[in-house]
Design a protein around this motif. Structure first.
Motif, PDB file in Angstrom:
ATOM      1  N   LYS A 198       0.815  -1.215   0.000  1.00 39.37           N
ATOM      2  CA  LYS A 198       0.000   0.000   0.000  1.00 39.37           C
ATOM      3  C   LYS A 198       0.853   1.271   0.000  1.00 39.37           C
ATOM      4  O   LYS A 198       0.558   2.215  -0.742  1.00 39.37           O
ATOM      5  CB  LYS A 198      -0.969  -0.015   1.182  1.00 39.37           C
ATOM      6  N   SER A 199       1.903   1.310   0.794  1.00 48.69           N
ATOM      7  CA  SER A 199       2.742   2.516   0.846  1.00 48.69           C
ATOM      8  C   SER A 199       3.420   2.780  -0.496  1.00 48.69           C
ATOM      9  O   SER A 199       3.584   3.938  -0.902  1.00 48.69           O
ATOM     10  CB  SER A 199       3.778   2.401   1.963  1.00 48.69           C
ATOM     11  N   GLU A 212      -2.706   9.428   0.398  1.00 46.02           N
ATOM     12  CA  GLU A 212      -2.864   8.391   1.414  1.00 46.02           C
ATOM     13  C   GLU A 212      -4.302   8.343   1.921  1.00 46.02           C
ATOM     14  O   GLU A 212      -4.893   7.259   2.063  1.00 46.02           O
ATOM     15  CB  GLU A 212      -1.905   8.651   2.575  1.00 46.02           C
ATOM     16  N   VAL A 252      -6.563   6.813  -0.924  1.00 49.04           N
ATOM     17  CA  VAL A 252      -6.382   5.368  -1.057  1.00 49.04           C
ATOM     18  C   VAL A 252      -7.041   4.645   0.119  1.00 49.04           C
ATOM     19  O   VAL A 252      -7.740   3.644  -0.065  1.00 49.04           O
ATOM     20  CB  VAL A 252      -4.885   4.999  -1.175  1.00 49.04           C
ATOM     21  N   ASN A 253      -6.843   5.172   1.331  1.00 47.27           N
ATOM     22  CA  ASN A 253      -7.460   4.547   2.504  1.00 47.27           C
ATOM     23  C   ASN A 253      -8.982   4.576   2.427  1.00 47.27           C
ATOM     24  O   ASN A 253      -9.645   3.602   2.794  1.00 47.27           O
ATOM     25  CB  ASN A 253      -6.980   5.222   3.792  1.00 47.27           C
ATOM     26  N   LEU A 255     -10.115   1.901  -0.178  1.00 48.66           N
ATOM     27  CA  LEU A 255     -10.015   0.542   0.369  1.00 48.66           C
ATOM     28  C   LEU A 255     -11.069   0.298   1.447  1.00 48.66           C
ATOM     29  O   LEU A 255     -11.666  -0.782   1.498  1.00 48.66           O
ATOM     30  CB  LEU A 255      -8.609   0.299   0.917  1.00 48.66           C
TER      31      LEU A 255
END
Length: 101
Positions: free
Chosen positions: A3-4, A23, A26-27, A30
């Motif tokens: 993920k990073s 970030e 994306v979080n 998900l």
């Protein structure tokens, strides 16, 4: 890719977005996918694939260390089916790159 690494790759492609913003995005994506699966929904991402839930019946397994029988409860599992387009792209590029182990 973890993920990073995904977050870093997106941040490099879109310099107008901060790393922190990418970030968060994306979080959220998900988490939305996880929430959808928890509610029993399928998730289809065109050109990538489909996530769906499958039901596994209860079964008797075996502890490999002791050989003892173990009852495995019924459960749902996440199943991923790759889109035809993604399969094709991966197979076309497979001859150009060495497979990583």
């Amino acid at each position: 890719m973890i993920k990073s690494e995904l977050i870093s790759a997106i941040a490099k492609r879109k310099p107008s977005l901060s790393h922190h913003s990418v970030e968060i995005i994306v979080n959220h994506i998900l988490q939305s996918m996880i929430d959808g699966l928890e509610q029993g929904n399928n998730i289809e991402i065109r050109g990538f694939g489909t996530f769906s839930l499958r039901f596994r019946q209860a079964q008797v397994g075996r502890n490999p260390k002791t050989g003892e029988s173990v009852n495995i409860a019924p459960r749902r599992i996440v199943h991923f089916k790759t889109a035809k387009e993604l399969k094709q792209r991966v197979n076309d590029l497979a001859s150009q790159y060495a497979i990583q182990k």
